[in-house]
Design a protein around this motif. Structure first.
Motif, short mmCIF file in Angstrom:
data_model
loop_
_atom_site.label_atom_id
_atom_site.label_comp_id
_atom_site.label_asym_id
_atom_site.label_seq_id
_atom_site.Cartn_x
_atom_site.Cartn_y
_atom_site.Cartn_z
N ARG B 160 -63.21 28.90 -18.86
CA ARG B 160 -64.14 28.74 -19.98
C ARG B 160 -64.80 27.37 -19.91
NH1 ARG B 160 -63.17 31.87 -24.71
NH2 ARG B 160 -64.61 30.50 -25.79
N HIS B 167 -59.62 27.89 -23.51
CA HIS B 167 -59.70 26.89 -22.45
C HIS B 167 -58.51 25.93 -22.52
CE1 HIS B 167 -61.78 23.20 -20.54
NE2 HIS B 167 -61.32 23.97 -19.59
N MET B 194 -66.25 33.73 -24.19
CA MET B 194 -65.32 34.62 -23.49
C MET B 194 -66.06 35.79 -22.84
SD MET B 194 -62.04 34.47 -23.01
CE MET B 194 -62.37 34.74 -21.31
N CYS B 197 -67.93 34.74 -19.76
CA CYS B 197 -67.01 34.40 -18.66
C CYS B 197 -66.44 35.66 -18.02
CB CYS B 197 -65.88 33.51 -19.16
SG CYS B 197 -66.41 31.84 -19.49
N THR B 210 -57.94 35.43 -20.44
CA THR B 210 -58.68 35.86 -21.62
C THR B 210 -57.72 36.32 -22.71
OG1 THR B 210 -60.17 37.57 -22.49
CG2 THR B 210 -58.96 38.11 -20.51
#
Lengths: 228, 290
Positions: B160, B167, B194, B197, B210
């Motif tokens: 992230r 993160h 998120m 990513c 995640t």
């Protein structure tokens, strides 16, 4: 005031990364501007001076595309270049090159539309005179550019300003990757998301300063040429 | 022209279907409240600054209408990364926060901006990646071991990189071995949310840490699988904190208190425990038992 000082101290600390971000930003904006102008200006001049079938429709399309939201331009490019997209095999997603492609789609109509509007009146007169003198199309275009140098120059600066300030398309297709595709605007967005509002603002001020410097240099070049 | 229109229309429909896929399946199961007349509170607007995961996973859009219907309050949700979510509250632009980063939350309370940190639910971070699993992390005991394998194989990993709760959890797992994004080209620091990513990881066949809820609600559009889940270093705790009206002005204390009481109460607990079961066959959030 203390917060701003703090922000600038932070800026100096991260200077190596900052310079890299500025470099990517300038590289992207330079090529986006160059390519958009190479495509958009001839189109605008063509629309201003010449008569052809479908001209009115083309004008309408260009004027509509001038309002294309950056995110939408980004989405279109993203869907073309995604892994299973039409151009997926080129592996261009999340590179500076694809950011330039998205920006060219976004800025070319603006360049064409503005070229058209700054030159409609002059073009007609020029065309009439030129026809009387039986000049070739190429010579007419050349004359036209010389005559409208100042206003075409402002179109270039508009394109550059649009490119350097744009965030929606480049964050989507570029991915804001550190040391690779991060530019000033996406860095500002990131710092804002982190909650570092004053640092983000400091980055914004630097972006404006870069724009100012580019403008000053460009005007100086034009002025010098005019004097010669 | 007609053909073009038809193509555009079907493209737009396709896109909107894809967008619908991102919904946590909440709207169908919102409980019916039978309160006939609800008195509108004096100050009916509650400003909630929160992390993107609880909103994007569909949890808040599923819970809040029930609360609003029962109490007459209107909750304005401002989703952002945990850093920005907290900063907005520090600047006095929120009545309560719902985030997932313990250290930042404790600082928030210690600095006097928050009244009390109330952890109320949790779930697990998961490590996702392509089905091929190039670094072979599938049988790792925990995330730290999986990360070490990824580093050794120099397999692509999307971080992230935005100081969000996720993160920070990722950095904690790396410990002292955080890769340097400048030299390690396999370590992609994306600096985005998120969803973005995960899309990037899917495009590049990369690994990514995640929260499970966001992953499951985006799964259909991703070329990724859960490779590792429920390691002891992967717990993800969410807390609510009321903003302190003694330090900040213009706080809707009553509203914040009412919402926190409701979120930690029986009705919300039952709803949270059920959330996701219908669509994904598993709960996305678990309650912290007192």
């Amino acid at each position: 005031m203390e917060k701003i000082n703090e922000a600038f101290e932070l800026l100096l600390k991260t200077d190596r990364e900052l310079f890299q971000i500025i470099f990517v930003t300038l590289r992207m904006s330079f090529f986006s501007t160059l390519i958009s102008c190479l495509l958009g200006m001839p189109l605008g001049i063509l629309l201003a001076g010449w008569k052809f079938k479908g001209k009115r429709m083309l004008k309408k399309i260009i004027h509509t595309l001038m309002g294309l939201p950056p995110v939408v331009a980004g989405l279109i490019v993203y869907m073309l270049f995604t892994k299973y997209g039409v151009f997926g095999s080129l592996n261009l997603l999340f590179t500076v090159e694809i950011m330039i492609i998205a920006q060219v789609i976004l800025i070319t109509p603006i360049v064409a539309g503005q070229t058209l509007s700054v030159s409609s009146v002059g073009a007609k007169n020029l065309l009439e005179t030129a026809k009387g003198m039986r000049l070739s199309n190429f010579k007419i275009a050349k004359l036209f550019i010389i005559q409208n140098k100042a206003s075409l120059f402002s179109v270039v600066l508009t394109a550059f300003g649009r490119s350097i300030a744009e965030v929606g398309a480049v964050s989507l297709v570029g991915g804001n990757i550190q040391w690779k595709t991060r530019v000033m605007t996406t860095a500002i967005m990131l710092e804002t998301n982190k909650g570092n509002f004053s640092f983000a603002l400091a980055l914004g001020i630097i972006l404006l300063l870069i724009s100012l410097v580019v403008n000053i240099i460009a005007s100086a070049i034009i002025k010098q040429e005019e004097e010669e | 022209m007609k053909k073009l229109l038809a193509v555009l229309l079907s493209l737009a429909m396709l896109l909107s279907f894809a967008a619908c896929g991102g919904n946590g399946g909440g709207e169908t199961t919102v409980a019916e409240t039978t309160v006939s007349e609800v008195k509108t509170p004096e100050n009916p607007t509650i400003r909630m600054s929160t992390t993107t995961s609880v909103n994007d996973s569909g949890l808040l859009p599923y819970l809040l209408p029930v609360f609003e219907k029962a109490t007459g309050y209107k909750v304005e949700v401002q989703p952002a990364g945990t850093g920005a979510a907290i900063q907005k509250a520090v600047d006095g632009n929120a009545d309560l926060i719902l985030v997932h980063s313990k250290a930042s939350e404790e600082t928030f309370v210690q600095d006097g901006y928050g009244v009390e940190r109330i952890p109320f639910m949790y779930n697990y971070f998961v490590v996702v990646g392509s089905a091929e699993d190039p670094a072979g992390i599938k049988d790792s005991a925990n995330a730290a071991e999986a990360f070490a394998k990824i580093e050794k194989a120099e397999a692509k990993f999307v971080s992230r990189g935005d100081e969000s709760g996720t993160h920070k959890a990722e950095l904690k797992i790396w410990g002292e071995n955080v890769p340097d994004a400048e030299t390690a080209s396999w370590y992609i620091s994306a600096g985005q949310g998120m969803g973005a990513c995960l899309t990037m990881a899917s495009e590049q066949g990369a690994y990514c840490l995640t929260d499970k809820a966001t992953f499951l609600s985006n799964k259909d559009s991703l070329d990724l699988e859960i490779l590792l889940s429920e390691g002891e270093d992967m717990k993800n705790t969410y807390s609510v904190i009321e903003c302190n009206s003694e330090k900040l002005s213009g706080i809707n204390t009553e509203g914040a208190k009412a919402l926190i009481q409701w979120l930690t109460g029986d009705e919300a607990s039952a709803l949270i425990a059920e959330y996701g079961k219908e669509q994904y066959g598993q709960a996305l959030f678990y309650l912290i038992e007192e």
